[in-house]
Design a protein around this motif. Structure first.
Motif, PDB file in Angstrom:
ATOM      1  N   ALA A 103      19.349 -26.403   7.652  1.00  0.00           N
ATOM      2  CA  ALA A 103      19.684 -25.316   6.822  1.00  0.00           C
ATOM      3  C   ALA A 103      18.894 -23.998   7.490  1.00  0.00           C
ATOM      4  N   HIS A 104      19.332 -23.386   8.322  1.00  0.00           N
ATOM      5  CA  HIS A 104      18.748 -21.920   9.044  1.00  0.00           C
ATOM      6  C   HIS A 104      19.081 -20.720   8.357  1.00  0.00           C
ATOM      7  N   PHE A 105      18.122 -20.000   8.136  1.00  0.00           N
ATOM      8  CA  PHE A 105      18.182 -18.757   7.503  1.00  0.00           C
ATOM      9  C   PHE A 105      17.356 -17.523   8.582  1.00  0.00           C
ATOM     10  N   ALA A 106      18.114 -16.423   8.908  1.00  0.00           N
ATOM     11  CA  ALA A 106      17.324 -15.188   9.276  1.00  0.00           C
ATOM     12  C   ALA A 106      17.080 -14.461   8.426  1.00  0.00           C
ATOM     13  N   LEU A 107      15.968 -14.328   8.089  1.00  0.00           N
ATOM     14  CA  LEU A 107      15.442 -13.265   7.081  1.00  0.00           C
ATOM     15  C   LEU A 107      15.467 -11.748   7.645  1.00  0.00           C
ATOM     16  N   LEU A 108      16.371 -10.904   7.468  1.00  0.00           N
ATOM     17  CA  LEU A 108      16.428  -9.550   8.213  1.00  0.00           C
ATOM     18  C   LEU A 108      16.006  -8.442   7.335  1.00  0.00           C
ATOM     19  N   ALA A 109      15.675  -7.303   7.736  1.00  0.00           N
ATOM     20  CA  ALA A 109      15.521  -5.924   7.276  1.00  0.00           C
ATOM     21  C   ALA A 109      15.641  -4.959   8.052  1.00  0.00           C
ATOM     22  N   GLU A 110      15.912  -3.891   7.788  1.00  0.00           N
ATOM     23  CA  GLU A 110      16.169  -2.685   8.533  1.00  0.00           C
ATOM     24  C   GLU A 110      14.651  -2.376   9.267  1.00  0.00           C
ATOM     25  N   ARG A 111      14.765  -1.873  10.254  1.00  0.00           N
ATOM     26  CA  ARG A 111      13.551  -1.665  11.411  1.00  0.00           C
ATOM     27  C   ARG A 111      12.448  -0.901  10.442  1.00  0.00           C
ATOM     28  N   GLU A 112      12.777   0.069   9.769  1.00  0.00           N
ATOM     29  CA  GLU A 112      11.784   0.951   9.114  1.00  0.00           C
ATOM     30  C   GLU A 112      11.258  -0.103   7.991  1.00  0.00           C
ATOM     31  N   THR A 113      11.965  -0.846   7.387  1.00  0.00           N
ATOM     32  CA  THR A 113      11.186  -1.887   6.442  1.00  0.00           C
ATOM     33  C   THR A 113      10.373  -2.689   6.900  1.00  0.00           C
ATOM     34  N   VAL A 114      10.840  -3.243   8.096  1.00  0.00           N
ATOM     35  CA  VAL A 114       9.678  -4.419   8.783  1.00  0.00           C
ATOM     36  C   VAL A 114       8.382  -3.609   9.113  1.00  0.00           C
ATOM     37  N   LEU A 115       8.485  -2.135   9.662  1.00  0.00           N
ATOM     38  CA  LEU A 115       7.219  -1.590  10.068  1.00  0.00           C
ATOM     39  C   LEU A 115       6.470  -1.426   8.915  1.00  0.00           C
ATOM     40  N   ARG A 116       7.042  -0.919   7.864  1.00  0.00           N
ATOM     41  CA  ARG A 116       6.171  -0.847   6.787  1.00  0.00           C
ATOM     42  C   ARG A 116       5.550  -1.985   6.445  1.00  0.00           C
ATOM     43  N   ARG A 117       6.136  -3.095   6.388  1.00  0.00           N
ATOM     44  CA  ARG A 117       5.551  -4.170   5.721  1.00  0.00           C
ATOM     45  C   ARG A 117       4.271  -4.807   6.690  1.00  0.00           C
ATOM     46  N   LEU A 118       4.582  -4.504   8.043  1.00  0.00           N
ATOM     47  CA  LEU A 118       3.391  -4.633   8.940  1.00  0.00           C
ATOM     48  C   LEU A 118       2.350  -3.747   8.563  1.00  0.00           C
ATOM     49  N   ARG A 119       2.435  -2.466   8.240  1.00  0.00           N
ATOM     50  CA  ARG A 119       1.461  -1.522   8.053  1.00  0.00           C
ATOM     51  C   ARG A 119       0.877  -1.890   6.972  1.00  0.00           C
ATOM     52  N   GLU A 120       1.487  -2.662   5.733  1.00  0.00           N
ATOM     53  CA  GLU A 120       0.868  -2.725   4.566  1.00  0.00           C
ATOM     54  C   GLU A 120      -0.089  -3.977   4.508  1.00  0.00           C
ATOM     55  N   ARG A 121       0.001  -4.694   5.797  1.00  0.00           N
ATOM     56  CA  ARG A 121      -0.765  -5.867   5.989  1.00  0.00           C
ATOM     57  C   ARG A 121      -2.584  -5.297   5.586  1.00  0.00           C
ATOM     58  N   GLY A 122      -2.568  -5.031   4.444  1.00  0.00           N
ATOM     59  CA  GLY A 122      -3.782  -4.194   4.227  1.00  0.00           C
ATOM     60  C   GLY A 122      -5.219  -4.933   4.424  1.00  0.00           C
ATOM     61  N   PHE A 123      -4.831  -6.227   4.091  1.00  0.00           N
ATOM     62  CA  PHE A 123      -6.130  -7.033   4.199  1.00  0.00           C
ATOM     63  C   PHE A 123      -6.724  -7.311   5.853  1.00  0.00           C
ATOM     64  N   GLY A 124      -5.616  -7.221   6.650  1.00  0.00           N
ATOM     65  CA  GLY A 124      -5.726  -7.521   7.945  1.00  0.00           C
ATOM     66  C   GLY A 124      -6.556  -6.237   8.507  1.00  0.00           C
ATOM     67  N   HIS A 125      -6.129  -5.113   8.054  1.00  0.00           N
ATOM     68  CA  HIS A 125      -7.065  -3.860   8.306  1.00  0.00           C
ATOM     69  C   HIS A 125      -8.313  -3.792   7.919  1.00  0.00           C
ATOM     70  N   ALA A 126      -8.316  -4.154   6.663  1.00  0.00           N
ATOM     71  CA  ALA A 126     -10.119  -4.434   6.021  1.00  0.00           C
ATOM     72  C   ALA A 126     -10.782  -5.423   6.732  1.00  0.00           C
ATOM     73  N   VAL A 127     -10.137  -6.368   7.369  1.00  0.00           N
ATOM     74  CA  VAL A 127     -11.075  -7.544   7.944  1.00  0.00           C
ATOM     75  C   VAL A 127     -11.563  -6.532   9.329  1.00  0.00           C
ATOM     76  N   ARG A 128     -10.529  -6.181   9.958  1.00  0.00           N
ATOM     77  CA  ARG A 128     -10.893  -5.262  11.258  1.00  0.00           C
ATOM     78  C   ARG A 128     -11.822  -4.339  11.183  1.00  0.00           C
ATOM     79  N   PHE A 129     -11.816  -3.359  10.007  1.00  0.00           N
ATOM     80  CA  PHE A 129     -12.676  -2.342   9.942  1.00  0.00           C
ATOM     81  C   PHE A 129     -14.210  -3.205   9.698  1.00  0.00           C
ATOM     82  N   VAL A 130     -14.221  -4.173   8.686  1.00  0.00           N
ATOM     83  CA  VAL A 130     -15.568  -4.954   8.796  1.00  0.00           C
ATOM     84  C   VAL A 130     -16.165  -5.420   9.967  1.00  0.00           C
TER      85      VAL A 130
END
Length: 210
Positions: A103-130
């Motif tokens: 059973a295959h599923f492609a989880l899609l979203a509008e481009r702006e939605t995906v970009l926002r989700r990538l920006r909201e990977r807040g923990f990743g940015h915190a680790v990069r800062f530390v």
């Protein structure tokens, strides 16, 4: 059954896969990225490229999933972006030819939605800062560079079933995927705070700098 969750990088595959794994007794999660990371570590840095282009990756993923589906009684959940039709047929097509239910599923979203989700990977940015890293995480940069191609390719009929996730929570996406695959999940009992903490922990566990 193999439950393959496709979609753009940052589209929610990993979160949805872990949500389904948590609520589907007997299921296991098999992440093909681990095969790719192993191949990268064996390859001199100057020769590394997209590991999906390596026949060894595609064959290895096929063999491991064929084994898991043949020996494991529960559902096998795979969160992995594959948008090259030839590569998709090499893995998913061959598994179906072997008689496995996929059973295959492609989880899609509008481009702006995906970009926002990538920006909201807040923990990743915190680790990069530390860690003192000024450059973006390599994985996030790669995700953005491939976003338009992923969104275009995964709209094709070959990559059905498509699930648009812009206005759905992770548990709602899991419910919709499971219902379409005729799988029964246990009810989601997480409150809002617990759900956010669970997803933050899942995201933190999948941060990579290599």
């Amino acid at each position: 059954m193999l439950l393959w969750l496709n979609g753009p990088f940052g589209g929610g595959k990993t979160q949805t896969a872990h949500e389904i794994r948590r609520r589907l007794p007997g299921s296991v999660l098999c992440d093909p990225e681990h095969v790719g990371f192993g191949l990268h570590r064996m390859t001199p840095p100057a020769l590394r490229r997209d590991f999906q282009d390596l026949p060894a990756w595609r064959q290895g993923v096929f063999e491991v999933l064929d084994l898991a589906l043949g020996e494991h009684e529960g559902a096998v959940i795979v969160p992995m972006t594959v948008v090259e039709p030839v590569y998709f047929r090499e893995i998913v097509g061959r598994l179906r030819e072997r008689g496995h239910e996929v059973a295959h599923f492609a989880l899609l979203a509008e481009r702006e939605t995906v970009l926002r989700r990538l920006r909201e990977r807040g923990f990743g940015h915190a680790v990069r800062f530390v860690a003192g890293r000024d450059a973006p995480l390599r994985r996030e940069s790669f995700a953005v560079s491939r976003l338009d191609l992923c969104l275009e390719r995964l709209r094709d009929a070959e990559f059905a079933e498509q699930v648009w996730t812009d206005h759905l929570t992770v548990p709602q996406v899991a419910d919709r995927v499971a219902a379409s695959a005729r799988l029964t999940l246990v009810p989601n009992t997480d409150g809002a705070l617990r759900g956010r903490l669970r997803r933050a922990w899942t995201g933190a566990r999948h941060i990579r700098f290599d």
